[in-house]
Motif scaffolding. Structure first.
Motif, PDB file in Angstrom:
ATOM      1  N   GLU A 164      61.650  43.448  38.119  1.00  0.00           N
ATOM      2  CA  GLU A 164      60.318  43.869  38.596  1.00  0.00           C
ATOM      3  C   GLU A 164      59.830  45.057  37.764  1.00  0.00           C
ATOM      4  OE1 GLU A 164      58.509  42.288  40.602  1.00  0.00           O
ATOM      5  OE2 GLU A 164      59.889  41.035  41.782  1.00  0.00           O
ATOM      6  N   THR A 165      58.512  45.078  37.523  1.00  0.00           N
ATOM      7  CA  THR A 165      57.923  46.154  36.703  1.00  0.00           C
ATOM      8  C   THR A 165      56.966  47.066  37.488  1.00  0.00           C
ATOM      9  OG1 THR A 165      56.133  44.663  36.035  1.00  0.00           O
ATOM     10  CG2 THR A 165      58.089  44.782  34.602  1.00  0.00           C
ATOM     11  N   SER A 166      56.807  46.827  38.765  1.00  0.00           N
ATOM     12  CA  SER A 166      55.904  47.679  39.573  1.00  0.00           C
ATOM     13  C   SER A 166      56.577  48.036  40.895  1.00  0.00           C
ATOM     14  CB  SER A 166      54.568  46.969  39.835  1.00  0.00           C
ATOM     15  OG  SER A 166      54.752  45.809  40.628  1.00  0.00           O
ATOM     16  N   LEU A 167      56.201  49.188  41.405  1.00  0.00           N
ATOM     17  CA  LEU A 167      56.787  49.701  42.646  1.00  0.00           C
ATOM     18  C   LEU A 167      55.724  50.446  43.457  1.00  0.00           C
ATOM     19  CD1 LEU A 167      59.199  50.489  44.494  1.00  0.00           C
ATOM     20  CD2 LEU A 167      59.540  52.471  42.969  1.00  0.00           C
ATOM     21  N   ALA A 168      55.727  50.198  44.764  1.00  0.00           N
ATOM     22  CA  ALA A 168      54.873  50.943  45.701  1.00  0.00           C
ATOM     23  C   ALA A 168      55.769  51.623  46.728  1.00  0.00           C
ATOM     24  CB  ALA A 168      53.884  50.013  46.386  1.00  0.00           C
ATOM     25  N   VAL A 169      55.494  52.874  47.013  1.00  0.00           N
ATOM     26  CA  VAL A 169      56.261  53.646  48.001  1.00  0.00           C
ATOM     27  C   VAL A 169      55.301  54.080  49.110  1.00  0.00           C
ATOM     28  CG1 VAL A 169      57.667  55.694  48.424  1.00  0.00           C
ATOM     29  CG2 VAL A 169      57.839  54.488  46.229  1.00  0.00           C
ATOM     30  N   TYR A 170      55.687  53.759  50.365  1.00  0.00           N
ATOM     31  CA  TYR A 170      54.891  54.142  51.533  1.00  0.00           C
ATOM     32  C   TYR A 170      55.705  55.085  52.413  1.00  0.00           C
ATOM     33  CZ  TYR A 170      52.018  50.256  49.966  1.00  0.00           C
ATOM     34  OH  TYR A 170      51.245  49.414  49.195  1.00  0.00           O
ATOM     35  N   PHE A 171      54.992  55.839  53.261  1.00  0.00           N
ATOM     36  CA  PHE A 171      55.616  56.905  54.053  1.00  0.00           C
ATOM     37  C   PHE A 171      55.500  56.609  55.546  1.00  0.00           C
ATOM     38  CE2 PHE A 171      54.238  58.527  50.028  1.00  0.00           C
ATOM     39  CZ  PHE A 171      55.290  59.321  49.590  1.00  0.00           C
ATOM     40  N   HIS A 172      56.547  56.935  56.270  1.00  0.00           N
ATOM     41  CA  HIS A 172      56.558  56.737  57.717  1.00  0.00           C
ATOM     42  C   HIS A 172      55.990  57.952  58.440  1.00  0.00           C
ATOM     43  CE1 HIS A 172      59.949  53.626  57.165  1.00  0.00           C
ATOM     44  NE2 HIS A 172      58.864  52.988  57.612  1.00  0.00           N
ATOM     45  N   GLY A 173      55.473  57.687  59.656  1.00  0.00           N
ATOM     46  CA  GLY A 173      55.026  58.754  60.537  1.00  0.00           C
ATOM     47  C   GLY A 173      56.151  59.186  61.465  1.00  0.00           C
ATOM     48  N   PRO A 174      55.849  60.037  62.455  1.00  0.00           N
ATOM     49  CA  PRO A 174      56.889  60.564  63.351  1.00  0.00           C
ATOM     50  C   PRO A 174      57.664  59.491  64.109  1.00  0.00           C
ATOM     51  CG  PRO A 174      54.878  61.845  63.562  1.00  0.00           C
ATOM     52  CD  PRO A 174      54.538  60.665  62.713  1.00  0.00           C
ATOM     53  N   SER A 175      57.008  58.399  64.458  1.00  0.00           N
ATOM     54  CA  SER A 175      57.715  57.352  65.214  1.00  0.00           C
ATOM     55  C   SER A 175      58.690  56.576  64.348  1.00  0.00           C
ATOM     56  CB  SER A 175      56.705  56.388  65.838  1.00  0.00           C
ATOM     57  OG  SER A 175      56.067  55.611  64.835  1.00  0.00           O
ATOM     58  N   GLY A 176      58.473  56.583  63.023  1.00  0.00           N
ATOM     59  CA  GLY A 176      59.351  55.866  62.113  1.00  0.00           C
ATOM     60  C   GLY A 176      59.109  54.376  62.049  1.00  0.00           C
ATOM     61  N   ASN A 177      58.092  53.882  62.766  1.00  0.00           N
ATOM     62  CA  ASN A 177      57.835  52.435  62.807  1.00  0.00           C
ATOM     63  C   ASN A 177      56.567  52.031  62.075  1.00  0.00           C
ATOM     64  OD1 ASN A 177      60.110  51.942  64.465  1.00  0.00           O
ATOM     65  ND2 ASN A 177      58.928  52.544  66.291  1.00  0.00           N
ATOM     66  N   GLU A 178      55.856  52.965  61.525  1.00  0.00           N
ATOM     67  CA  GLU A 178      54.589  52.627  60.874  1.00  0.00           C
ATOM     68  C   GLU A 178      54.435  53.457  59.603  1.00  0.00           C
ATOM     69  OE1 GLU A 178      53.610  56.487  62.611  1.00  0.00           O
ATOM     70  OE2 GLU A 178      54.879  54.815  63.211  1.00  0.00           O
TER      71      GLU A 178
END
Length: 243
Positions: A193-207
């Motif tokens: 793979e040549t692309s990567l996306a990183v997302y962040f969780h909120g306080p609940s850890g589920n979203e």
């Protein structure tokens, strides 16, 4: 006879003179009484005393040169605008904001993410997230990563969970590692793979919250397989690498 007649004549004249003098005295007394009655009508004790004529108005002295003449109520000096302002009421509290130093959730708009392949351990990728905002931010949970067109995110290594939520002050960095593939080749569905996306969780850890990040990968891409998994966010690089 002549002597008697002469005596009578003298006596008669004397009586006439006395009578004339008496009459004159009576006439003079009567005249004086009439004059007194006429004058007494204006000076009777029962008559009101004559009213004194009003005193002439004396003009007030002219004011000194340069001094304002006072007419009626004294003029006010100054105006409400020039009066000393009263104490200000306490300002209403402002809602918290990053500028006030209140911590927020770390996400793409307040951080910068860098992805760097590791030689030790092999087949690992190090994610470094730096707080670029003006307030502290919390790195909750673990990174939700997606390589290429993946429809799901890899699982987390439960044993890597830290004792406390990672907190980054402005300029500080947090870390997580990605296990890309099995070292013994046991993983299936291997691909590059040549692309990567990183997302962040909120306080609940589920979203996921806020914006994501797209760190660049080596031009040749990264090899991954079904053994792909990630660590929790860590406060130090060493903890992330050994996870």
């Amino acid at each position: 006879m002549l002597g008697i007649r002469t005596a009578r004549t003298s006596r008669t004249r004397l009586l006439a003179a006395v009578a004339t003098a008496a009459l004159a005295a009576l006439t003079l007394t009567a005249c004086n009484d009439d004059a007194g009655d006429a004058g007494g009508k204006g000076t009777s004790a029962n008559s009101p005393a004559p009213t004194a004529p009003p005193a002439a108005s004396v003009p007030a002295p002219a004011p000194a040169t340069g001094a304002p003449a006072q007419t009626g109520a004294p003029a006010q000096t100054g105006s409400p605008a020039s009066a000393k302002p009263s104490a200000k009421a306490p300002a209403a509290p402002k809602p918290p904001s990053p500028a006030d130093g209140k911590a927020v959730t770390c996400e793409g708009s307040v951080t910068k993410t860098v992805a760097a392949p590791l030689t030790r351990p092999v087949n690992h990728l190090l994610l470094t997230v730096t707080n670029t905002g003006s307030a502290p931010c919390y790195l909750y949970g673990y990174p939700a990563v997606r390589f290429g067109e993946a429809q799901s995110v890899p699982p987390v290594i439960e044993d890597s969970k830290p004792q406390a939520v990672v907190t980054l002050k402005p300029g500080e960095s947090g870390y997580a590692s990605v296990n890309l593939s099995a070292t013994d080749g046991s993983g299936g569905h291997g691909r590059t793979e040549t692309s990567l996306a990183v997302y962040f969780h909120g306080p609940s850890g589920n979203e996921s919250v806020g914006a994501g990040s797209n760190p660049s990968l080596p031009a040749k891409g990264l090899y991954i397989d079904d053994s792909l998994k990630v660590s929790y966010w860590q406060q130090s690089m060493d903890d992330a690498v050994t996870s």
